[in-house]
Design an enzyme around this catalytic site. Structure first.
Site, PDB file in Angstrom:
ATOM      1  N   PRO B  87       0.833  -1.206   0.000  1.00  0.00           N
ATOM      2  CG  PRO B  87      -0.657  -1.507   1.744  1.00  0.00           C
ATOM      3  CD  PRO B  87       0.633  -2.015   1.196  1.00  0.00           C
ATOM      4  CB  VAL B  88       1.544   4.082   1.071  1.00  0.00           C
ATOM      5  CG1 VAL B  88       1.978   5.545   1.022  1.00  0.00           C
ATOM      6  CG2 VAL B  88       0.588   3.851   2.229  1.00  0.00           C
ATOM      7  CB  CYS B  89       4.894   1.760  -2.438  1.00  0.00           C
ATOM      8  SG  CYS B  89       5.627   1.507  -0.842  1.00  0.00           S
ATOM      9  CB  SER B  90       0.704   0.513  -5.129  1.00  0.00           C
ATOM     10  OG  SER B  90       1.493  -0.599  -4.774  1.00  0.00           O
ATOM     11  CG  ASP B  91      -2.592   4.329  -4.200  1.00  0.00           C
ATOM     12  OD1 ASP B  91      -2.701   3.854  -5.335  1.00  0.00           O
ATOM     13  OD2 ASP B  91      -3.390   4.105  -3.277  1.00  0.00           O
TER      14      ASP B  91
END
Lengths: 190, 198
Positions: B87-91
């Site tokens: 999560p987060v990294c992918s966004d």
């Protein structure tokens, strides 16, 4: 014994209440249901405010938009699919605005999940989006709307201050003419 | 009985502990959620005003990228993210992918770095669309560059950290961010713009 029963009852009630809250929160607005009375940040520019039929600053509710149908796109500036879908949603906007049967009767707003105003403005500028994009920086609106993935489209019919969800679906719109025809039929505009 | 009463509370906590991250349907159900992590789990080895440690890493594009290559030519933003498919990294990087104009106007390039290997980075970044910036693999020796900067966590992944390095190779800005949150874009842009007035 009484104490044991009492404790078990407390446990069951607590679990039941928790499940009720969770079910209410994880489900996106359902077709046939009422759209949640969420507070959206009013746009900070006169063009978007005029488009929505609003004035001043502060917040507004979907039911206050001066129109008959509101298409809500749940998106994020950081979402690759939303970026890819942006030109298609712009085409939808143009189709509505250029059709006298739909202009002023259908409005579009975007809600940028976990996006600041700075970030929604970047998305607006990058993709030349002509409808208002509202930031939801702290996931507050996202939680109310069932923490859906993006892009997610909800269409709300407005009548006498009341709302009715007539469309609620994850993913790209596909052919916008088909989508618009579907919305016109579901809303009773055609 | 008191212990039994604790169970419902635990269940509720577990249900709500799942945060909504990596929202895009582009990733569908392919994101592994490690849950809430310790915000920062490393000790910085560099500070602003210092010359950035040199490094050379292989990029997903196949190129070998050296920080030295940009000396005297471009400002460099390094975005360390913990790991692919999380999560987060992918966004985070897909957002940077639509602001190339902001990087260009500040005479800056972006280098994304994780400790994943190239095949993993290839598959992951393919979900983000075509990226304009280089994505570098700090896989082997594992996390060596992250370690040089002092952003390698104890579990072997990098912090979510941003470094701005000017054309002289000097570090002008550091944000070792809470790993569970995306750094605000406006802060990065504001710091980039400060380079113009130096």
């Amino acid at each position: 014994m009484k104490r044991t029963i009492f404790c078990l009852a407390v446990m069951i009630i607590t679990l039941f209440m928790a499940m009720t809250i969770v079910v209410a929160e994880i489900n996106p607005p359902q077709v046939g249901g009422v759209f949640p009375e969420i507070d959206l940040l009013k746009p900070n520019n006169s063009v978007d405010l005029k488009y929505l039929g609003l004035s001043g600053s502060g917040s507004f509710k979907v039911s206050q938009v001066k129109t008959e149908v509101v298409i809500i796109e749940i998106f994020s500036m950081y979402c690759p699919y939303c970026q890819g879908e942006a030109p298609n949603v712009n085409k939808l906007y143009a189709s509505i605005e250029n059709n006298p049967a739909f202009k002023n009767k259908i409005k579009i707003i975007g809600i940028g999940i976990n996006n600041s105003l700075f970030e929604t403005d970047i998305f607006k500028k990058k993709y030349k989006v002509e409808f208002p994009l509202i930031p939801d920086g702290d996931f507050k609106l996202h939680k109310i709307m069932g923490e859906v993935r993006t892009p997610y489209f909800i269409v709300v019919k407005l009548k006498g201050g009341k709302t009715e969800v007539i469309y609620s679906r994850l993913g790209a719109l596909g052919d916008i003419n088909v989508f618009l025809g579907q919305i016109a039929k579901l809303s009773g505009l055609q | 009985m008191k212990k039994l009463l604790f169970l419902p509370a635990l269940v509720i906590f577990c249900i709500f502990a799942q945060s909504a991250c990596a929202l895009s349907d582009a990733y569908k159900n392919n994101i592994y959620n490690p849950g809430e992590l310790k915000p920062v789990d490393s000790v910085l080895k560099v500070k602003t005003g210092q010359t950035a440690p040199s490094f050379k890493l292989k990029a997903v594009s196949g190129k070998m990228i050296s920080l030295q290559d940009y000396r005297g030519k471009k400002n460099v933003v390094i975005s360390f993210v913990p790991a692919a498919w999380t999560p987060v990294c992918s966004d985070q990087w897909p957002g940077y992918n639509i602001i190339k104009d902001i990087f260009d106007s500040n005479d800056a390039v972006l280098l994304g770095i994780t400790v994943d290997n190239i095949p993993t980075l290839y598959s992951w970044t393919n979900q983000m669309g075509k990226l304009w910036f280089e994505v570098l693999s700090d896989f082997w020796p594992h996390g060596a560059v992250a370690k040089k900067f002092g952003v390698l966590r104890s579990d072997g992944v990098a912090e979510r950290a941003l470094f701005i390095i000017d054309k002289k190779g000097v570090i002008r800005y550091i944000d070792v961010h809470n790993i569970n949150q995306r750094p605000p874009l406006e802060t990065l842009v504001r710091e980039l713009e400060k380079l113009k007035i130096r």
